[in-house]
Write a protein that holds these residues in place. Structure first.
Motif, PDB file in Angstrom:
ATOM      1  N   ASP A 162       0.828  -1.209   0.000  1.00  0.00           N
ATOM      2  CA  ASP A 162       0.000   0.000   0.000  1.00  0.00           C
ATOM      3  C   ASP A 162       0.864   1.260   0.000  1.00  0.00           C
ATOM      4  O   ASP A 162       0.555   2.244  -0.679  1.00  0.00           O
ATOM      5  CB  ASP A 162      -0.930   0.013   1.220  1.00  0.00           C
ATOM      6  N   TYR A 163       1.939   1.222   0.756  1.00  0.00           N
ATOM      7  CA  TYR A 163       2.862   2.355   0.802  1.00  0.00           C
ATOM      8  C   TYR A 163       3.553   2.531  -0.545  1.00  0.00           C
ATOM      9  O   TYR A 163       3.654   3.649  -1.075  1.00  0.00           O
ATOM     10  CB  TYR A 163       3.894   2.142   1.910  1.00  0.00           C
ATOM     11  N   ILE A 164       4.022   1.428  -1.109  1.00  0.00           N
ATOM     12  CA  ILE A 164       4.710   1.487  -2.407  1.00  0.00           C
ATOM     13  C   ILE A 164       3.775   2.021  -3.491  1.00  0.00           C
ATOM     14  O   ILE A 164       4.168   2.859  -4.319  1.00  0.00           O
ATOM     15  CB  ILE A 164       5.240   0.095  -2.805  1.00  0.00           C
ATOM     16  N   LYS A 165       2.536   1.578  -3.457  1.00  0.00           N
ATOM     17  CA  LYS A 165       1.569   2.042  -4.450  1.00  0.00           C
ATOM     18  C   LYS A 165       1.313   3.544  -4.318  1.00  0.00           C
ATOM     19  O   LYS A 165       1.282   4.274  -5.312  1.00  0.00           O
ATOM     20  CB  LYS A 165       0.253   1.268  -4.298  1.00  0.00           C
ATOM     21  N   ALA A 166       1.134   4.006  -3.086  1.00  0.00           N
ATOM     22  CA  ALA A 166       0.887   5.439  -2.860  1.00  0.00           C
ATOM     23  C   ALA A 166       2.106   6.270  -3.236  1.00  0.00           C
ATOM     24  O   ALA A 166       1.980   7.338  -3.851  1.00  0.00           O
ATOM     25  CB  ALA A 166       0.505   5.679  -1.404  1.00  0.00           C
ATOM     26  N   MET A 167       3.296   5.798  -2.862  1.00  0.00           N
ATOM     27  CA  MET A 167       4.523   6.503  -3.225  1.00  0.00           C
ATOM     28  C   MET A 167       4.682   6.577  -4.732  1.00  0.00           C
ATOM     29  O   MET A 167       5.003   7.636  -5.290  1.00  0.00           O
ATOM     30  CB  MET A 167       5.731   5.782  -2.621  1.00  0.00           C
ATOM     31  N   SER A 168       4.471   5.460  -5.387  1.00  0.00           N
ATOM     32  CA  SER A 168       4.639   5.396  -6.838  1.00  0.00           C
ATOM     33  C   SER A 168       3.655   6.307  -7.559  1.00  0.00           C
ATOM     34  O   SER A 168       4.005   6.978  -8.532  1.00  0.00           O
ATOM     35  CB  SER A 168       4.473   3.947  -7.330  1.00  0.00           C
ATOM     36  N   LYS A 232      13.774  -0.551  -5.162  1.00  0.00           N
ATOM     37  CA  LYS A 232      13.467  -1.667  -6.069  1.00  0.00           C
ATOM     38  C   LYS A 232      11.968  -1.791  -6.327  1.00  0.00           C
ATOM     39  O   LYS A 232      11.521  -1.976  -7.458  1.00  0.00           O
ATOM     40  CB  LYS A 232      13.985  -2.987  -5.470  1.00  0.00           C
ATOM     41  N   GLU A 233      11.185  -1.691  -5.247  1.00  0.00           N
ATOM     42  CA  GLU A 233       9.736  -1.868  -5.387  1.00  0.00           C
ATOM     43  C   GLU A 233       9.102  -0.712  -6.162  1.00  0.00           C
ATOM     44  O   GLU A 233       8.200  -0.922  -6.984  1.00  0.00           O
ATOM     45  CB  GLU A 233       9.089  -1.994  -4.006  1.00  0.00           C
ATOM     46  N   ILE A 234       9.566   0.505  -5.914  1.00  0.00           N
ATOM     47  CA  ILE A 234       9.025   1.646  -6.659  1.00  0.00           C
ATOM     48  C   ILE A 234       9.434   1.558  -8.126  1.00  0.00           C
ATOM     49  O   ILE A 234       8.622   1.806  -9.030  1.00  0.00           O
ATOM     50  CB  ILE A 234       9.508   2.972  -6.036  1.00  0.00           C
ATOM     51  N   ASP A 323      -4.248   9.600  -1.058  1.00  0.00           N
ATOM     52  CA  ASP A 323      -3.805   8.202  -1.156  1.00  0.00           C
ATOM     53  C   ASP A 323      -3.063   7.783   0.109  1.00  0.00           C
ATOM     54  O   ASP A 323      -3.267   6.685   0.631  1.00  0.00           O
ATOM     55  CB  ASP A 323      -2.887   8.019  -2.366  1.00  0.00           C
ATOM     56  N   TRP A 324      -2.206   8.652   0.594  1.00  0.00           N
ATOM     57  CA  TRP A 324      -1.416   8.351   1.787  1.00  0.00           C
ATOM     58  C   TRP A 324      -2.310   8.311   3.023  1.00  0.00           C
ATOM     59  O   TRP A 324      -2.168   7.445   3.892  1.00  0.00           O
ATOM     60  CB  TRP A 324      -0.294   9.360   1.919  1.00  0.00           C
ATOM     61  N   LYS A 330      -6.323   2.442   6.430  1.00  0.00           N
ATOM     62  CA  LYS A 330      -6.378   0.983   6.295  1.00  0.00           C
ATOM     63  C   LYS A 330      -5.556   0.302   7.384  1.00  0.00           C
ATOM     64  O   LYS A 330      -6.010  -0.675   7.994  1.00  0.00           O
ATOM     65  CB  LYS A 330      -5.865   0.559   4.917  1.00  0.00           C
ATOM     66  N   TRP A 331      -4.366   0.811   7.641  1.00  0.00           N
ATOM     67  CA  TRP A 331      -3.513   0.194   8.666  1.00  0.00           C
ATOM     68  C   TRP A 331      -4.136   0.312  10.049  1.00  0.00           C
ATOM     69  O   TRP A 331      -4.061  -0.616  10.855  1.00  0.00           O
ATOM     70  CB  TRP A 331      -2.127   0.840   8.650  1.00  0.00           C
ATOM     71  N   ILE A 332      -4.760   1.437  10.334  1.00  0.00           N
ATOM     72  CA  ILE A 332      -5.425   1.618  11.631  1.00  0.00           C
ATOM     73  C   ILE A 332      -6.612   0.672  11.754  1.00  0.00           C
ATOM     74  O   ILE A 332      -6.807   0.022  12.787  1.00  0.00           O
ATOM     75  CB  ILE A 332      -5.872   3.080  11.803  1.00  0.00           C
TER      76      ILE A 332
END
Length: 341
Positions: A162-168, A232-234, A323-324, A330-332
């Motif tokens: 989820d973090y990678i998607k929002a960052m990207s 790498k993931e981004i 997005d962030w 979601k995490w909460i």
């Protein structure tokens, strides 16, 4: 009753030298930031660093300060307000250093009846000088003043989908229309010894170019490995071609060896390598601050253009974009569900 404590680094109350000195004194005296014996740390900071650095840092803060106050604090407050509208539990914002103390944040939650706290350090990567010091401080406060309050902590989220998607998504939005030939992922720097101190095996981390690629339990607390994994993931998500992006580390202090390559050296080197159109990303930060707005967006641009670069773009952090916010929601919610089952 459940509640959430968001936590970031902190900021001086103003750009005045006295406020910057007070803030830097607290920050640099943290044994997880400058990890040398107390007496040496005290003499170094109070006898040398705080004699000159507050005035210099104050001038840097003045360059990026907003009418509402410190950008880091203002952005974090905006993020918190958006988050409060989307979750059902109380949410408080605190800073590790400065006047927005963790103790105040915890007290505000307890005063509302909270007995279970979800601590969310707003650092994607594990480092003893950021993530670890926040968790340790929270544990100390609870042990001393609120021993019956339960604490759960959000793990480092450097590779969370989820973090990678929002960052990207944030990066892609800001890159739209910008003609670049290279992307630099510039991470906050830390001393090399911190990497080895955080290695539970006491043997895996060699900082030799290969240890980050070999599977190990050490990766759970290895800042260097986690930074490389984020890149790498981004890169994978954005379909970046090999050779069109690289990593570096910024913000060195003292003369000890810090993680390399150094961002300022890379910025001066790129134009001579034909990389004259550069985009710079700072994934170690979720909110823009002195290190991103002054060091990268201003000084970094100046260094790059003076070295022969032609196009330079600093990509803002995710800050309070929706997005962030939704990722944290979601995490909460996932935490609430887990502790209730």
């Amino acid at each position: 009753m459940k509640g959430v404590l968001l936590n970031n680094l902190g900021s001086p109350d103003s750009t005045e030298t006295k406020d910057v000195k007070k803030y830097l004194g607290e920050f640099l005296m943290d044994e997880r930031v400058i990890d040398i014996p107390y007496w040496k740390r005290y003499l170094l900071i109070n006898g040398i660093i705080l004699k000159t650095r507050p005035k210099k840092s104050g001038a840097a803060y003045k360059k990026i300060w907003w009418d509402e106050g410190s950008p880091l604090v203002v952005i974090s407050e905006r993020f918190t307000e958006k988050l409060k509208q989307k979750v059902e539990v109380p949410v408080e914002l605190a800073m590790r250093y400065g006047s927005m103390t963790m103790e105040k944040g915890i007290k505000n939650l307890v005063d509302k009846g909270v007995t279970e706290i979800f601590l969310a350090p707003l650092y994607p990567h594990y480092a003893m000088s950021s993530y670890e010091t926040v968790v340790t401080k929270a544990e100390e406060i609870l042990a001393e003043k609120y021993p019956d309050v339960k604490l759960d902590t959000l793990p480092p989220f450097y590779n969370e989908p989820d973090y990678i998607k929002a960052m990207s998504s944030n990066i892609a939005n800001h890159l739209e229309g910008f003609d670049y030939d290279h992307i630099l992922f510039s991470y906050h720097g830390i001393p090399e010894r911190h990497i080895k101190k955080s290695d539970p095996t006491n043997s895996h981390c060699k900082i030799d170019g290969s240890c980050c690629e070999r599977n190990s339990v050490a990766h759970h607390t290895c800042y260097r490995h986690q930074c490389f994994e984020t890149t790498k993931e981004i890169a994978k998500t954005l379909n970046l071609k090999e050779g069109t992006y690289s990593n570096s580390f910024q913000s060195r202090l003292l003369k000890d060896p810090w993680l390399k390559p150094y961002t300022d050296f890379e910025l001066e080197k790129f134009p001579n390598e034909g990389k004259k159109k550069l985009a710079v990303i700072t994934p170690a930060f979720v909110a823009d601050c002195l290190e991103t707005l002054e060091e990268i967006a201003m000084e970094g641009k100046e260094d790059f253009l003076e070295a022969g670069g032609t196009n330079y773009k600093h990509i803002p952090c995710m800050n309070d974009n929706d997005d962030w916010v939704d990722v944290m929601v979601k995490w909460i919610n996932d935490w609430e569900e887990a502790v209730s089952s």
